[in-house]
Design a protein around this motif. Structure first.
Motif, PDB file in Angstrom:
ATOM      1  N   LEU A 233     142.096 -18.641   1.228  1.00 57.32           N
ATOM      2  CA  LEU A 233     140.764 -19.225   1.383  1.00 57.32           C
ATOM      3  C   LEU A 233     140.288 -19.167   2.832  1.00 57.32           C
ATOM      4  CD1 LEU A 233     141.023 -22.351  -0.940  1.00 57.32           C
ATOM      5  CD2 LEU A 233     139.622 -20.329  -1.307  1.00 57.32           C
ATOM      6  N   VAL A 234     141.162 -19.499   3.771  1.00 54.23           N
ATOM      7  CA  VAL A 234     140.787 -19.481   5.182  1.00 54.23           C
ATOM      8  C   VAL A 234     140.459 -18.063   5.634  1.00 54.23           C
ATOM      9  CG1 VAL A 234     141.651 -19.835   7.521  1.00 54.23           C
ATOM     10  CG2 VAL A 234     142.032 -21.587   5.784  1.00 54.23           C
ATOM     11  N   SER A 235     141.292 -17.093   5.245  1.00 53.86           N
ATOM     12  CA  SER A 235     141.043 -15.703   5.616  1.00 53.86           C
ATOM     13  C   SER A 235     139.722 -15.208   5.046  1.00 53.86           C
ATOM     14  CB  SER A 235     142.190 -14.814   5.128  1.00 53.86           C
ATOM     15  OG  SER A 235     143.426 -15.252   5.648  1.00 53.86           O
ATOM     16  N   PHE A 236     139.470 -15.541   3.778  1.00 60.09           N
ATOM     17  CA  PHE A 236     138.230 -15.119   3.133  1.00 60.09           C
ATOM     18  C   PHE A 236     137.026 -15.790   3.790  1.00 60.09           C
ATOM     19  CE2 PHE A 236     135.045 -15.469  -0.307  1.00 60.09           C
ATOM     20  CZ  PHE A 236     134.876 -14.115  -0.575  1.00 60.09           C
ATOM     21  N   PHE A 237     137.174 -17.078   4.147  1.00 55.60           N
ATOM     22  CA  PHE A 237     136.071 -17.778   4.789  1.00 55.60           C
ATOM     23  C   PHE A 237     135.738 -17.147   6.137  1.00 55.60           C
ATOM     24  CE2 PHE A 237     134.440 -20.853   7.786  1.00 55.60           C
ATOM     25  CZ  PHE A 237     133.379 -21.407   7.092  1.00 55.60           C
ATOM     26  N   VAL A 238     136.743 -16.834   6.935  1.00 56.53           N
ATOM     27  CA  VAL A 238     136.510 -16.271   8.265  1.00 56.53           C
ATOM     28  C   VAL A 238     135.782 -14.927   8.152  1.00 56.53           C
ATOM     29  CG1 VAL A 238     137.633 -15.327  10.317  1.00 56.53           C
ATOM     30  CG2 VAL A 238     138.445 -17.481   9.332  1.00 56.53           C
ATOM     31  N   LEU A 262     116.549 -12.478   3.897  1.00 60.07           N
ATOM     32  CA  LEU A 262     116.777 -13.878   3.554  1.00 60.07           C
ATOM     33  C   LEU A 262     117.646 -14.009   2.314  1.00 60.07           C
ATOM     34  CD1 LEU A 262     116.155 -16.900   3.929  1.00 60.07           C
ATOM     35  CD2 LEU A 262     114.086 -16.543   2.588  1.00 60.07           C
ATOM     36  N   ASP A 263     117.350 -13.221   1.273  1.00 65.43           N
ATOM     37  CA  ASP A 263     118.147 -13.275   0.039  1.00 65.43           C
ATOM     38  C   ASP A 263     119.569 -12.786   0.272  1.00 65.43           C
ATOM     39  OD1 ASP A 263     116.101 -14.325  -1.498  1.00 65.43           O
ATOM     40  OD2 ASP A 263     115.314 -12.369  -2.055  1.00 65.43           O
ATOM     41  N   ILE A 264     119.707 -11.716   1.062  1.00 60.96           N
ATOM     42  CA  ILE A 264     121.050 -11.178   1.350  1.00 60.96           C
ATOM     43  C   ILE A 264     121.871 -12.192   2.133  1.00 60.96           C
ATOM     44  CG2 ILE A 264     122.315  -9.406   2.625  1.00 60.96           C
ATOM     45  CD1 ILE A 264     120.090  -7.449   1.931  1.00 60.96           C
ATOM     46  N   GLN A 265     121.241 -12.839   3.130  1.00 59.40           N
ATOM     47  CA  GLN A 265     121.973 -13.824   3.921  1.00 59.40           C
ATOM     48  C   GLN A 265     122.429 -14.996   3.059  1.00 59.40           C
ATOM     49  OE1 GLN A 265     119.738 -15.879   6.864  1.00 59.40           O
ATOM     50  NE2 GLN A 265     121.493 -17.064   7.569  1.00 59.40           N
ATOM     51  N   ARG A 266     121.569 -15.441   2.151  1.00 58.94           N
ATOM     52  CA  ARG A 266     121.947 -16.548   1.274  1.00 58.94           C
ATOM     53  C   ARG A 266     123.064 -16.146   0.324  1.00 58.94           C
ATOM     54  NH1 ARG A 266     116.011 -18.932  -0.416  1.00 58.94           N
ATOM     55  NH2 ARG A 266     115.636 -20.112   1.486  1.00 58.94           N
ATOM     56  N   MET A 267     123.018 -14.929  -0.179  1.00 59.73           N
ATOM     57  CA  MET A 267     124.083 -14.454  -1.061  1.00 59.73           C
ATOM     58  C   MET A 267     125.407 -14.406  -0.322  1.00 59.73           C
ATOM     59  SD  MET A 267     122.176 -11.462  -3.257  1.00 59.73           S
ATOM     60  CE  MET A 267     123.742 -10.920  -3.950  1.00 59.73           C
ATOM     61  N   VAL A 268     125.386 -13.867   0.918  1.00 58.44           N
ATOM     62  CA  VAL A 268     126.611 -13.789   1.718  1.00 58.44           C
ATOM     63  C   VAL A 268     127.112 -15.188   2.061  1.00 58.44           C
ATOM     64  CG1 VAL A 268     127.563 -13.046   3.941  1.00 58.44           C
ATOM     65  CG2 VAL A 268     126.071 -11.513   2.653  1.00 58.44           C
ATOM     66  N   GLY A 269     126.175 -16.095   2.423  1.00 58.91           N
ATOM     67  CA  GLY A 269     126.567 -17.455   2.775  1.00 58.91           C
ATOM     68  C   GLY A 269     127.119 -18.249   1.614  1.00 58.91           C
ATOM     69  N   ASN A 270     126.732 -17.868   0.391  1.00 62.64           N
ATOM     70  CA  ASN A 270     127.186 -18.610  -0.791  1.00 62.64           C
ATOM     71  C   ASN A 270     128.409 -17.996  -1.465  1.00 62.64           C
ATOM     72  OD1 ASN A 270     125.112 -20.429  -0.477  1.00 62.64           O
ATOM     73  ND2 ASN A 270     123.772 -19.484  -1.987  1.00 62.64           N
ATOM     74  N   ILE A 271     128.879 -16.843  -0.978  1.00 66.54           N
ATOM     75  CA  ILE A 271     130.027 -16.194  -1.616  1.00 66.54           C
ATOM     76  C   ILE A 271     131.262 -17.082  -1.542  1.00 66.54           C
ATOM     77  CG2 ILE A 271     131.682 -14.292  -1.373  1.00 66.54           C
ATOM     78  CD1 ILE A 271     129.365 -12.450  -0.757  1.00 66.54           C
ATOM     79  N   TYR A 272     131.511 -17.673  -0.368  1.00 67.43           N
ATOM     80  CA  TYR A 272     132.695 -18.533  -0.219  1.00 67.43           C
ATOM     81  C   TYR A 272     132.611 -19.743  -1.131  1.00 67.43           C
ATOM     82  CZ  TYR A 272     136.008 -21.809   1.819  1.00 67.43           C
ATOM     83  OH  TYR A 272     137.023 -22.724   1.989  1.00 67.43           O
ATOM     84  N   ALA A 273     131.414 -20.358  -1.222  1.00 73.62           N
ATOM     85  CA  ALA A 273     131.235 -21.524  -2.087  1.00 73.62           C
ATOM     86  C   ALA A 273     131.404 -21.176  -3.553  1.00 73.62           C
ATOM     87  CB  ALA A 273     129.849 -22.135  -1.859  1.00 73.62           C
TER      88      ALA A 273
END
Length: 306
Positions: A233-238, A262-273
């Motif tokens: 999880l930590v590696s994936f988050f970083v 904007l959509d791409i950034q939100r998708m990337v930001g939400n991948i970890y969640a």
């Protein structure tokens, strides 16, 4: 553009469902098992933070809901963007706390942090309260600079409905440095804890090979399995954080947002969640056991209804 938004909403839906399931399963596990793990409370906190984060990014649906409740556009924008920033800050700080707690859990008695091991649950609650207060205070500038869309030209669009007031380059650079410095601090702590966990796993692997050479069947201990999960999880988050920070920093410096970016950034930001609860669920034997019991109960009820 439409297909990208569909993927984004599908990703957010999967993430909300997975985090809700993880939260419910861990609440059941904490009450069902006599000795909950120190990381159980942090996992519940992380799942709740990710649910809030994913909900706030669905600003179109929440905007329609807030309109039906009669909230002003200005208040709606301030609440949505403030909660989005706070939840993202809590995501990185809670993941950092999870890695620290795992290091304390697996550390020997000679390790200087091992003195916190006996009262780890109490210290976790205090630490989470502190990082909540820190995140709420550090993102308070969003309340001041967030406005609803208007005819003004000096606005920085961050969503379909909301913008940020334009500030001079010095203040903008100061906010960027402060945001990056606190995030780099948390990422640095995660990398240090990851190095310790890698050393622990290598040492454990050598012991397992020694036991195997003596014809003793080695077993994967719960501590090792939990350590591997946290390390993944930590590696994936970083990795995802680095990609996200490059996109957001570039847009922040240029003071311009394109809808696709904007959509791409939100998708990337939400991948970890979205991915983290799936990793937790698949790696926790207690949750797998609860799922098996539920399936057996469903099969029994189905047979009785025949």
């Amino acid at each position: 553009m439409l297909s990208l938004k569909n993927v984004y909403f599908f990703q957010a839906g999967i993430g909300i469902l997975a985090n809700t399931s993880l939260l419910v399963f861990h609440i059941i596990a904490i009450h069902q098992f006599p000795r909950p793990r120190p990381t159980d409370m942090i996992t519940c906190q992380l799942a709740f933070v990710h649910i809030v984060m994913l909900l706030t990014t669905l600003d179109i649906s929440l905007a329609d809901m807030s309109k039906s409740l009669g909230f002003p556009n200005e208040l709606k924008c301030k609440v949505l963007l403030y909660m989005s920033r706070v939840s993202r800050g809590l995501s990185i700080s809670t993941t950092c706390l999870l890695s620290i707690v795992q290091v304390i859990t697996i550390s020997p008695s000679s390790f200087f942090l091992s003195r916190f091991k006996h009262k780890l649950t109490k210290h976790v609650a205090i630490a989470f309260f502190c990082i909540c207060c820190f995140s709420l205070c550090s993102n308070s500038n969003m309340i001041i600079y967030t406005v609803a869309h208007s005819n003004r030209t000096n606005l920085f669009s961050v969503s379909k409905y909301c913008s940020l007031i334009s500030v001079n380059s010095t203040v903008r650079a100061l906010f960027l440095v402060l945001m990056l410095s606190q995030n780099i601090f948390f990422v640095g702590i995660m990398l240090l804890s990851s190095m310790y966990m890698v050393i622990f796993l290598c040492s454990h692997q050598r012991k397992s090979e020694y036991l195997h050479s003596m014809s003793i069947s080695p077993r994967i201990s719960p501590a090792k399995q939990a350590t591997c999960t946290v390390l993944v999880l930590v590696s994936f988050f970083v990795i995802m954080y680095c990609v996200d920070i490059i996109i957001s920093s570039f847009s922040f410096i240029l003071w311009k947002y394109e809808p696709v970016v904007l959509d791409i950034q939100r998708m990337v930001g939400n991948i970890y969640a979205t991915v983290s609860p799936l990793v937790f669920i698949s790696s926790d034997k207690r949750i797998v056991g609860i799922l098996k019991k539920v399936l057996c109960m469903c099969q029994t009820v189905k047979e009785l209804m025949k």
